[in-house]
Design a protein around this motif. Structure first.
Motif, PDB file in Angstrom:
ATOM      1  N   ARG A  15       0.842  -1.215   0.000  1.00 15.47           N
ATOM      2  CA  ARG A  15       0.000   0.000   0.000  1.00 15.47           C
ATOM      3  C   ARG A  15       0.873   1.259   0.000  1.00 15.47           C
ATOM      4  N   CYS A  16       2.003   1.195   0.714  1.00  8.57           N
ATOM      5  CA  CYS A  16       2.926   2.337   0.739  1.00  8.57           C
ATOM      6  C   CYS A  16       3.532   2.564  -0.642  1.00  8.57           C
ATOM      7  N   VAL A  17       3.971   1.480  -1.265  1.00 11.65           N
ATOM      8  CA  VAL A  17       4.586   1.561  -2.590  1.00 11.65           C
ATOM      9  C   VAL A  17       3.575   2.095  -3.604  1.00 11.65           C
ATOM     10  N   ARG A  18       2.349   1.589  -3.566  1.00 14.55           N
ATOM     11  CA  ARG A  18       1.314   2.037  -4.511  1.00 14.55           C
ATOM     12  C   ARG A  18       0.936   3.494  -4.273  1.00 14.55           C
ATOM     13  N   THR A  19       0.872   3.903  -3.011  1.00 12.10           N
ATOM     14  CA  THR A  19       0.549   5.301  -2.701  1.00 12.10           C
ATOM     15  C   THR A  19       1.610   6.225  -3.269  1.00 12.10           C
ATOM     16  N   CYS A  20       2.883   5.902  -3.038  1.00 11.02           N
ATOM     17  CA  CYS A  20       3.968   6.744  -3.547  1.00 11.02           C
ATOM     18  C   CYS A  20       3.967   6.779  -5.072  1.00 11.02           C
ATOM     19  N   ALA A  21       3.724   5.631  -5.701  1.00 15.32           N
ATOM     20  CA  ALA A  21       3.671   5.588  -7.171  1.00 15.32           C
ATOM     21  C   ALA A  21       2.527   6.442  -7.702  1.00 15.32           C
ATOM     22  N   CYS A  22       1.390   6.390  -7.046  1.00 15.85           N
ATOM     23  CA  CYS A  22       0.225   7.167  -7.467  1.00 15.85           C
ATOM     24  C   CYS A  22       0.482   8.668  -7.299  1.00 15.85           C
ATOM     25  N   LEU A  23       1.127   9.040  -6.202  1.00 17.48           N
ATOM     26  CA  LEU A  23       1.474  10.451  -5.994  1.00 17.48           C
ATOM     27  C   LEU A  23       2.438  10.927  -7.086  1.00 17.48           C
ATOM     28  N   ARG A  24       3.435  10.106  -7.389  1.00 14.19           N
ATOM     29  CA  ARG A  24       4.389  10.469  -8.457  1.00 14.19           C
ATOM     30  C   ARG A  24       3.664  10.634  -9.793  1.00 14.19           C
ATOM     31  N   LEU A  25       2.797   9.671 -10.115  1.00 15.92           N
ATOM     32  CA  LEU A  25       2.052   9.700 -11.372  1.00 15.92           C
ATOM     33  C   LEU A  25       1.182  10.955 -11.468  1.00 15.92           C
ATOM     34  N   GLY A  27       1.961  13.719 -10.178  1.00 18.32           N
ATOM     35  CA  GLY A  27       2.834  14.896 -10.159  1.00 18.32           C
ATOM     36  C   GLY A  27       2.813  15.638  -8.836  1.00 18.32           C
ATOM     37  N   ILE A  28       2.471  14.944  -7.770  1.00 19.20           N
ATOM     38  CA  ILE A  28       2.400  15.571  -6.451  1.00 19.20           C
ATOM     39  C   ILE A  28       3.704  15.300  -5.714  1.00 19.20           C
ATOM     40  N   PRO A  29       4.466  16.345  -5.414  1.00 21.94           N
ATOM     41  CA  PRO A  29       5.702  16.129  -4.663  1.00 21.94           C
ATOM     42  C   PRO A  29       5.382  15.731  -3.218  1.00 21.94           C
ATOM     43  N   PHE A  30       6.217  14.870  -2.671  1.00 15.72           N
ATOM     44  CA  PHE A  30       5.975  14.398  -1.309  1.00 15.72           C
ATOM     45  C   PHE A  30       7.288  14.016  -0.644  1.00 15.72           C
ATOM     46  N   THR A  31       7.229  13.921   0.653  1.00 14.81           N
ATOM     47  CA  THR A  31       8.345  13.476   1.473  1.00 14.81           C
ATOM     48  C   THR A  31       7.940  12.166   2.125  1.00 14.81           C
ATOM     49  N   ARG A  73      -5.319   5.239  -1.115  1.00 14.42           N
ATOM     50  CA  ARG A  73      -6.553   5.953  -1.450  1.00 14.42           C
ATOM     51  C   ARG A  73      -6.366   6.763  -2.731  1.00 14.42           C
ATOM     52  N   PRO A  74      -6.418   6.099  -3.884  1.00 12.42           N
ATOM     53  CA  PRO A  74      -6.252   6.828  -5.147  1.00 12.42           C
ATOM     54  C   PRO A  74      -7.315   7.902  -5.341  1.00 12.42           C
ATOM     55  N   ASP A  75      -8.502   7.714  -4.766  1.00 10.38           N
ATOM     56  CA  ASP A  75      -9.549   8.728  -4.879  1.00 10.38           C
ATOM     57  C   ASP A  75      -9.127  10.026  -4.196  1.00 10.38           C
ATOM     58  N   LEU A  76      -8.500   9.926  -3.032  1.00 10.07           N
ATOM     59  CA  LEU A  76      -8.064  11.129  -2.321  1.00 10.07           C
ATOM     60  C   LEU A  76      -6.834  11.752  -2.973  1.00 10.07           C
ATOM     61  N   ILE A  77      -5.987  10.924  -3.576  1.00 11.00           N
ATOM     62  CA  ILE A  77      -4.837  11.455  -4.312  1.00 11.00           C
ATOM     63  C   ILE A  77      -5.324  12.229  -5.528  1.00 11.00           C
ATOM     64  N   GLN A  78      -6.351  11.708  -6.210  1.00  8.50           N
ATOM     65  CA  GLN A  78      -6.916  12.415  -7.362  1.00  8.50           C
ATOM     66  C   GLN A  78      -7.535  13.745  -6.931  1.00  8.50           C
ATOM     67  N   GLN A  79      -8.246  13.736  -5.818  1.00  9.22           N
ATOM     68  CA  GLN A  79      -8.813  14.984  -5.277  1.00  9.22           C
ATOM     69  C   GLN A  79      -7.720  15.993  -4.984  1.00  9.22           C
ATOM     70  N   LEU A  80      -6.651  15.536  -4.356  1.00  2.66           N
ATOM     71  CA  LEU A  80      -5.536  16.410  -4.015  1.00  2.66           C
ATOM     72  C   LEU A  80      -4.895  16.980  -5.269  1.00  2.66           C
ATOM     73  N   SER A  81      -4.756  16.155  -6.292  1.00  2.00           N
ATOM     74  CA  SER A  81      -4.199  16.618  -7.562  1.00  2.00           C
ATOM     75  C   SER A  81      -5.061  17.729  -8.157  1.00  2.00           C
ATOM     76  N   GLY A  82      -6.383  17.563  -8.074  1.00  2.00           N
ATOM     77  CA  GLY A  82      -7.299  18.599  -8.561  1.00  2.00           C
ATOM     78  C   GLY A  82      -7.173  19.894  -7.777  1.00  2.00           C
ATOM     79  N   GLN A  83      -6.981  19.789  -6.465  1.00  4.97           N
ATOM     80  CA  GLN A  83      -6.799  20.976  -5.623  1.00  4.97           C
ATOM     81  C   GLN A  83      -5.517  21.710  -6.003  1.00  4.97           C
ATOM     82  N   ILE A  84      -4.456  20.943  -6.279  1.00  8.09           N
ATOM     83  CA  ILE A  84      -3.184  21.559  -6.649  1.00  8.09           C
ATOM     84  C   ILE A  84      -3.323  22.258  -7.994  1.00  8.09           C
TER      85      ILE A  84
END
Length: 88
Positions: A15-25, A27-31, A73-84
């Protein structure tokens, strides 16, 4: 700029690996903060005691006590991408 922190238990956590990959995809920078490291007891306490989570990953947006989630949570990552995108 929105800051995103991913509290992870490492590469063995799918889940951690998939979350980070989804954030990268998206274009959301993260630590990433590795919760499995011995030196990260304060980070583990923050995730478990302050936020109340028992499973990784935990994603915190802007260190906001109200804007965080646990799990993949790809749905929340997508929401965050839209906010950015909207704030750009």
């Amino acid at each position: 700029m929105i800051s995103v922190t991913v509290y992870s238990t490492g590469d063995g956590c799918p889940r951690c690996v998939r979350t980070c990959a989804c954030l990268r995809l998206a274009g959301i920078p993260f630590t990433i903060i590795d919760l499995s490291a011995y030196a990260n007891a304060p980070a583990r306490e923050f995730v478990t005691d302050d936020l109340g989570y028992t499973a990784a990953p935990v994603v915190v947006v802007d260190q906001d006590q109200q804007h965080h989630w646990s799990g993949f949570r790809p749905d929340l990552i997508q929401q965050l991408s839209g906010q950015i995108e909207a704030s750009s």
